[in-house]
Design a protein around this motif. Structure first.
Motif: not given
Length: 408
Positions: A257, A259-262, A329-330, A360
């Motif tokens: 995971v 930020g907003d990413h998986r 976004a991380a 970000k």
């Protein structure tokens, strides 16, 4: 020719500063060893100890079978090539190359034979009567090399010899030096701050940080299997992207995971790095090299869970490829190592200092020239999950298996 061995060698200056600390390093007979690292890491001090220009505080330094800690520089049978060329301006090329031999009172006929042979080797035959001021930078560097070669020493020591040359000439000269060293077979220790030089020239590369050896390996192993966060971030150009991530179990596998990413990890990742299984539900530092990122529109066939979405804030078209700087976004990894790496290249130590939107971070990606991304656009970035790197955020060690890195 001879081996050069550092046996727990340490250099401490009178003010207490430890420039080199407990270095163990064996350089094989005929090997081209490169010492690389940021400014102030101790690489030049280590070289100067081999040359006899710096005293050794602790440990032993051997050239061949002989301990040379207290042997004067002139008696070590080594030849040094400096950054500044160090040529005698009033002497011709021939006289510069012959200077060391004449000091040793080598017979005139032998001096001439060796100078002529060296000039042929370096392409200096037509310049032997010229003075250094009439030569280009590359030609001056060849003369400096010639002065070392003609002595037929046990070892060559080179201290950033190409740093005064322009970029194109550096590429040419590093190829020439590597070829010469291979042809001559002389043990060579080469110091550079330029990791591209290190990777392209060395049989093995020793990465130094704060006076200590971090990793000594062949260039490809350093690139593929960095032992820690510092080596991973220092080796590679552009540098590895370092992101804060958390590992979570997912359908019998593991996902990172970010930020907003998986990002679902490929099965081979866990096979090659079994210690990762012990980091489920824990934070890690995720390293992604720019060349392992691609414009998803070009990559094709990548699953959605292997993509990250962001805004292109800079597009550098290089002809054969496109360097895309994508704001995602991380959160960037921030450790002592990442801050040191940023300082070394003169960059801000945190993304907030370069005006990146809060929450970000910039991902540098090496896209195919077929990519049609444009600055300001939102784009999807495909991630090659088999080539990801993982580091323990507390120790900075690479997460591999039971015998390497933080998995032990």
């Amino acid at each position: 020719m001879a081996e050069v061995t550092f046996d727990r060698v340490t250099k401490v200056y009178p003010d207490g500063y430890r420039a080199v600390s407990d270095v163990n390093l064996g350089i094989e007979d005929g090997e081209f060893m490169v010492l690389v690292g940021p400014s102030g890491c101790g690489k030049t001090t280590a070289l100067r100890m081999v040359a006899g220009l710096e005293d050794i505080t602790e440990g032993q330094l051997r050239i061949g079978e002989r301990v040379v800690n207290h042997v004067p520089s002139r008696d070590r049978d080594i030849a040094m090539v400096f950054q500044s060329y160090a040529l005698y301006p009033h002497l011709s090329v021939y006289e510069n190359i012959a200077f060391g031999l004449r000091l040793k009172k080598v017979p005139k006929d032998e001096v001439d034979r060796r100078v002529q042979q060296t000039a042929r080797l370096l392409g200096l035959e037509d310049h032997l009567k010229r003075k250094p001021k009439a030569l280009s930078g590359g030609q001056r560097q060849r003369v400096a090399m010639g002065r070392a070669i003609v002595r037929q020493p046990q070892a060559f020591l080179m201290d950033e010899p190409l740093s005064n040359l322009d970029a194109k000439l550096r590429v040419q000269m590093r190829a020439e030096i590597a070829r010469l060293q291979s042809d001559l077979g002389v043990t060579t220790i080469y110091v550079t701050h330029d990791q591209i030089e290190a990777m392209t020239m060395g049989d093995r590369v020793a990465v130094m940080r704060k006076g200590e050896l971090q990793q000594v390996d062949d260039p490809q192993t350093l690139y593929d299997h960095p032992v820690n966060l510092f080596v991973g971030g220092f080796i590679g150009s552009p540098a590895m992207n370092m992101l804060h991530a958390r590992l979570e179990a997912e359908n019998g596998g593991v996902a990172a995971v970010v930020g907003d990413h998986r990002i679902r990890l490929a099965g081979r990742v866990l096979q090659n790095r079994p210690a990762l299984s012990g980091y489920t539900d824990r934070d890690v530092i995720l390293g992604i090299r720019p060349e392992n990122l691609e414009d998803a529109a070009v990559a094709g066939g990548t699953a959605d869970e292997n993509r990250m979405t962001g805004t292109v804030v800079l597009r550098e078209a290089l002809g054969s490829e496109i360097m895309a700087h994508v704001a995602i976004a991380a959160r960037a990894a921030e450790t002592e190592e990442t801050r040191e790496l940023a300082r070394d290249v003169g960059a801000p130590e945190t993304e907030s200092q370069v005006g990146v939107e809060e929450g970000k971070t910039i991902l540098v990606a090496r896209f195919s020239a077929r990519s049609r991304v444009h600055q300001g656009e939102t784009t999807e970035v495909a991630v090659d999950t088999e080539e990801l790197h993982f580091f323990d955020p507390e120790t900075g060690l690479g997460i591999y298996d039971d015998t390497k890195g933080a998995g032990s």
